[in-house]
Motif scaffolding. Sequence first.
Motif, PDB file in Angstrom:
ATOM      1  N   UNK A  93       1.303  -1.329  -0.580  1.00 32.57           N
ATOM      2  CA  UNK A  93       0.188  -0.082  -0.041  1.00 32.57           C
ATOM      3  C   UNK A  93       1.044   1.236  -0.046  1.00 32.57           C
ATOM      4  N   UNK A  94       2.856   1.341   0.538  1.00 30.16           N
ATOM      5  CA  UNK A  94       3.055   2.387   0.774  1.00 30.16           C
ATOM      6  C   UNK A  94       3.405   2.417  -0.442  1.00 30.16           C
TER       7      UNK A  94
ATOM      8  N   UNK B  40     -12.861  -4.846  -5.198  1.00 30.28           N
ATOM      9  CA  UNK B  40     -13.297  -4.266  -5.949  1.00 30.28           C
ATOM     10  C   UNK B  40     -13.327  -3.060  -6.564  1.00 30.28           C
ATOM     11  N   UNK B  41     -12.598  -2.634  -5.527  1.00 31.72           N
ATOM     12  CA  UNK B  41     -12.479  -0.831  -5.678  1.00 31.72           C
ATOM     13  C   UNK B  41     -10.718  -0.736  -5.597  1.00 31.72           C
ATOM     14  N   UNK B  42     -10.545  -2.391  -5.826  1.00 33.19           N
ATOM     15  CA  UNK B  42      -8.401  -1.588  -5.856  1.00 33.19           C
ATOM     16  C   UNK B  42      -8.213  -1.361  -4.329  1.00 33.19           C
TER      17      UNK B  42
ATOM     18  N   UNK C 229      -2.048   3.676  -3.028  1.00 32.75           N
ATOM     19  CA  UNK C 229      -3.702   2.448  -2.488  1.00 32.75           C
ATOM     20  C   UNK C 229      -4.388   2.772  -1.113  1.00 32.75           C
ATOM     21  N   UNK C 230      -4.875   2.058  -1.360  1.00 28.18           N
ATOM     22  CA  UNK C 230      -5.804   2.115   0.218  1.00 28.18           C
ATOM     23  C   UNK C 230      -6.237   0.561   0.667  1.00 28.18           C
ATOM     24  N   UNK C 231      -6.110   0.465   2.372  1.00 31.02           N
ATOM     25  CA  UNK C 231      -6.612  -0.950   2.685  1.00 31.02           C
ATOM     26  C   UNK C 231      -7.364  -0.507   3.753  1.00 31.02           C
ATOM     27  N   UNK C 232      -8.422  -1.324   3.958  1.00 30.73           N
ATOM     28  CA  UNK C 232      -9.739  -1.259   4.972  1.00 30.73           C
ATOM     29  C   UNK C 232      -9.266  -3.008   5.477  1.00 30.73           C
TER      30      UNK C 232
END
Length: 225
Positions: free
Chosen positions: A166-167, A197-199, A171-174
């Motif tokens: 992610x770094x 699906x939203x990357x 991108x983002x993570x949840x």
Amino acid sequence: FPFWATFFKELGFRVQLSPLSNRKIYELGIESIPSESECYPAKLSHGHVQWLINKNVDFIFYPCIPYERNEFPDANNHYNCPIVTSYAENIKNNVEAISNGDVRFLNPFLAFSSEQILTDQLVKVFKEEFNIPERDVKHAAHMGWKEQGAFRLDMEKKGEETLQYLKETGRHGIVLCGRPYHIDPEINHGIPDVINSYGMAVLTEDSISHLGEIERPLIVMDQWM
């Protein structure tokens, strides 16, 4: 599962798993569900047990586990929820093939508080049920405990790899909070796939919890594992 699969294989048993949940599995056990107020995972367990009965397995092992490992020394406690703790008793009394004595059903009360506590309980149970020597049960329990630990380290390593990804990519993570049974697609309703699906990456608590520093005291009771 890493603990139990290793434990039974070390003792020479063949491990038979029921399949991933779906609507058919749920319907398979619907007649023995005693209450509409139970959570969906509890209701699903009736179908999984019935599936195993239909496969003519030698016995069904469904232990009652009041305590998990205490992974945070400062936590208030390390209970399982009441359903996890004792639901096998519900199965034993409501699934006809089991209550009639047609199927061998083992549901001992065991605690994962420590390797020693768990091993001592398993030695007693498997001596009574299968007359397996104490040294064999102790060895199997130790190998299972090691495998469970290795699995946990694998999860942590993957969590760190994902955070690094992610770094590097921006991108983002949840963090998708839930119980272990939310791995089951029938229970999670595809939510992880929607997020993907939203990357975005999906992280479980146990993949990153080792990286956090918790300020105590908390204003909540963190006694549930």
